[in-house]
Enzyme design. Sequence first.
Site, PDB file in Angstrom:
ATOM      1  N   THR A  93       0.871  -1.178   0.000  1.00 50.23           N
ATOM      2  CA  THR A  93       0.000   0.000   0.000  1.00 50.23           C
ATOM      3  C   THR A  93       0.906   1.224   0.000  1.00 50.23           C
ATOM      4  O   THR A  93       1.656   1.437   0.959  1.00 50.23           O
ATOM      5  CB  THR A  93      -0.887   0.037   1.257  1.00 50.23           C
ATOM      6  OG1 THR A  93      -1.654  -1.161   1.298  1.00 50.23           O
ATOM      7  CG2 THR A  93      -1.828   1.239   1.231  1.00 50.23           C
ATOM      8  N   LYS A 168      -7.771   1.593  -3.111  1.00 48.90           N
ATOM      9  CA  LYS A 168      -7.426   1.142  -1.745  1.00 48.90           C
ATOM     10  C   LYS A 168      -7.588   2.280  -0.725  1.00 48.90           C
ATOM     11  O   LYS A 168      -8.203   2.096   0.328  1.00 48.90           O
ATOM     12  CB  LYS A 168      -5.974   0.633  -1.762  1.00 48.90           C
ATOM     13  CG  LYS A 168      -5.318   0.458  -0.414  1.00 48.90           C
ATOM     14  CD  LYS A 168      -5.608  -0.867   0.219  1.00 48.90           C
ATOM     15  CE  LYS A 168      -5.060  -0.932   1.636  1.00 48.90           C
ATOM     16  NZ  LYS A 168      -5.409  -2.121   2.335  1.00 48.90           N
ATOM     17  N   LYS A 243      -1.818   4.992   8.608  1.00 48.45           N
ATOM     18  CA  LYS A 243      -1.002   5.107   7.389  1.00 48.45           C
ATOM     19  C   LYS A 243      -1.911   5.337   6.175  1.00 48.45           C
ATOM     20  O   LYS A 243      -1.678   6.233   5.364  1.00 48.45           O
ATOM     21  CB  LYS A 243      -0.188   3.822   7.194  1.00 48.45           C
ATOM     22  CG  LYS A 243       0.527   3.759   5.854  1.00 48.45           C
ATOM     23  CD  LYS A 243       1.106   2.383   5.544  1.00 48.45           C
ATOM     24  CE  LYS A 243       1.542   2.334   4.097  1.00 48.45           C
ATOM     25  NZ  LYS A 243       2.038   1.034   3.672  1.00 48.45           N
TER      26      LYS A 243
HETATM   27  P1  NAD Z   1       5.851  -5.962   7.285  1.00 53.04           P
HETATM   28  O1  NAD Z   1       6.600  -4.840   7.883  1.00 53.04           O
HETATM   29  O2  NAD Z   1       5.503  -7.148   8.113  1.00 53.04           O
HETATM   30  O3  NAD Z   1       6.641  -6.517   5.985  1.00 53.04           O
HETATM   31  C1  NAD Z   1       7.377  -5.702   5.111  1.00 53.04           C
HETATM   32  C2  NAD Z   1       8.688  -6.432   4.863  1.00 53.04           C
HETATM   33  O4  NAD Z   1       9.456  -5.720   3.886  1.00 53.04           O
HETATM   34  C3  NAD Z   1       9.554  -6.528   6.103  1.00 53.04           C
HETATM   35  O5  NAD Z   1       9.777  -7.880   6.410  1.00 53.04           O
HETATM   36  C4  NAD Z   1      10.852  -5.783   5.715  1.00 53.04           C
HETATM   37  O6  NAD Z   1      12.006  -6.361   6.256  1.00 53.04           O
HETATM   38  C5  NAD Z   1      10.803  -5.918   4.216  1.00 53.04           C
HETATM   39  N1  NAD Z   1      11.638  -4.934   3.532  1.00 53.04           N
HETATM   40  C6  NAD Z   1      11.693  -3.584   3.701  1.00 53.04           C
HETATM   41  N2  NAD Z   1      12.600  -3.028   2.861  1.00 53.04           N
HETATM   42  C7  NAD Z   1      13.121  -4.049   2.140  1.00 53.04           C
HETATM   43  C8  NAD Z   1      14.111  -4.129   1.138  1.00 53.04           C
HETATM   44  N3  NAD Z   1      14.754  -3.056   0.701  1.00 53.04           N
HETATM   45  N4  NAD Z   1      14.411  -5.348   0.637  1.00 53.04           N
HETATM   46  C9  NAD Z   1      13.797  -6.455   1.064  1.00 53.04           C
HETATM   47  N5  NAD Z   1      12.836  -6.452   2.036  1.00 53.04           N
HETATM   48  C10 NAD Z   1      12.518  -5.269   2.564  1.00 53.04           C
HETATM   49  O7  NAD Z   1       4.533  -5.316   6.653  1.00 53.04           O
HETATM   50  P2  NAD Z   1       3.205  -6.085   6.177  1.00 53.04           P
HETATM   51  O8  NAD Z   1       2.200  -6.094   7.296  1.00 53.04           O
HETATM   52  O9  NAD Z   1       3.603  -7.355   5.509  1.00 53.04           O
HETATM   53  O10 NAD Z   1       2.662  -5.036   5.086  1.00 53.04           O
HETATM   54  C11 NAD Z   1       3.239  -4.936   3.793  1.00 53.04           C
HETATM   55  C12 NAD Z   1       2.399  -3.969   2.983  1.00 53.04           C
HETATM   56  O11 NAD Z   1       1.041  -4.433   2.919  1.00 53.04           O
HETATM   57  C13 NAD Z   1       2.347  -2.546   3.573  1.00 53.04           C
HETATM   58  O12 NAD Z   1       2.406  -1.630   2.520  1.00 53.04           O
HETATM   59  C14 NAD Z   1       0.998  -2.521   4.285  1.00 53.04           C
HETATM   60  O13 NAD Z   1       0.454  -1.226   4.364  1.00 53.04           O
HETATM   61  C15 NAD Z   1       0.169  -3.420   3.384  1.00 53.04           C
HETATM   62  N6  NAD Z   1      -0.981  -4.069   4.036  1.00 53.04           N
HETATM   63  C16 NAD Z   1      -0.843  -4.662   5.245  1.00 53.04           C
HETATM   64  C17 NAD Z   1      -1.944  -5.268   5.839  1.00 53.04           C
HETATM   65  C18 NAD Z   1      -1.836  -5.951   7.177  1.00 53.04           C
HETATM   66  O14 NAD Z   1      -2.876  -6.261   7.774  1.00 53.04           O
HETATM   67  N7  NAD Z   1      -0.627  -6.204   7.689  1.00 53.04           N
HETATM   68  C19 NAD Z   1      -3.190  -5.253   5.190  1.00 53.04           C
HETATM   69  C20 NAD Z   1      -3.291  -4.668   3.943  1.00 53.04           C
HETATM   70  C21 NAD Z   1      -2.181  -4.071   3.362  1.00 53.04           C
END
Ligand code: NAD
Length: 296
Positions: A93, A168, A243
């Site tokens: 997102t 979204k 966010k």
């Molecule tokens: P998260 O923080 O658990 O996962 C993100 C991952 O990206 C982390 O493990 C981090 O180490 C990795 N990362 C960051 N920079 C990186 C790089 N340069 N190279 C490789 N890996 C890298 O977050 P999440 O909950 O999995 O959410 C991910 C996305 O999905 C976000 O944009 C969030 O807004 C969206 N989202 C989350 C949810 C939810 O319920 N968690 C729901 C809908 C949408």
Amino acid sequence: MATIGFIGLGNMGGPMAANLVKAGHTVKGFDLVEASREAAKADGVTIAASAVEAVKGADVVVTMLPAGKHVRAVWTEIVPQVAKGALLIDCSTVDVESARAAHALAAKAGLKSVDAPVSGGVGGAKGATLTFMCGGSNEAFAAAKPILEKMGKRIVHCGDNGAGQAAKICNNMILGISMIGVSEAFALAEKLGLSHQALFDVSSTASGQCWSLTSYCPVPGPVPASPANNGYKPGFATALMLKDLRLSQEAAKAAGAATPLGEHAEQIYAAFEAAGHGGDDFSGIINHVRDLATKK
Ligand code: NAD
């Protein structure tokens, strides 16, 4: 079956990559955090030494990263290494501007790309029941759909580049506002001596009906599966709702749209987060609403 490079194996990306493995694809993944790499490895993902290594030779690349700046940085790094004819899908997102910048990077390299943010949370990621909101050309969407279908159950083409992100943030602005509305109604009902169940029985089948009430009720009892019955354990954390509301406010400012309730909702969730509740489910906002009354 495709070879898929998957960057970002966190709470969402980890189980999403695991579902691609289950579907028979070869998945090469990378994450900066060792624990995420280990968990993905246990799910059958081949761990690469870097993001660039993960995308080499891939037919499809999926990114699932925290925010726009991460997507811009990672795509800048990987796009030159992606094979001609491959497809890039960003499921994070992010702001609409970053989504369009990522598409532009791909287009410049002659690659197809789709912005495909999700709704459905970690439960949806694990169960492969996510909704994907997609932006991109018809050709790119057609190529992405069979891959996304292995991770979700509703795949919607919302329009051209950035339209998935636009859908979204508009949807989550409705959600953030409606949860406060439902919470205010329950807080008022409590003061008026009306039971939670009575308000639910009326409003869930009357004109106040909405998802925040009927599927995610912020008081315990009427909807047994809602986080209110589980101490407001997320679910969908307040920090993530905030966010998304911030992204909707940035977009509203940039586009010249008036969203006064969206703006107020952002302030209300920001105050809840500042009081130490960023990790609570966003439906816990009802507790903040109740506290406002005691402060009056
Ligand atoms: P998260 O923080 O658990 O996962 C993100 C991952 O990206 C982390 O493990 C981090 O180490 C990795 N990362 C960051 N920079 C990186 C790089 N340069 N190279 C490789 N890996 C890298 O977050 P999440 O909950 O999995 O959410 C991910 C996305 O999905 C976000 O944009 C969030 O807004 C969206 N989202 C989350 C949810 C939810 O319920 N968690 C729901 C809908 C949408």
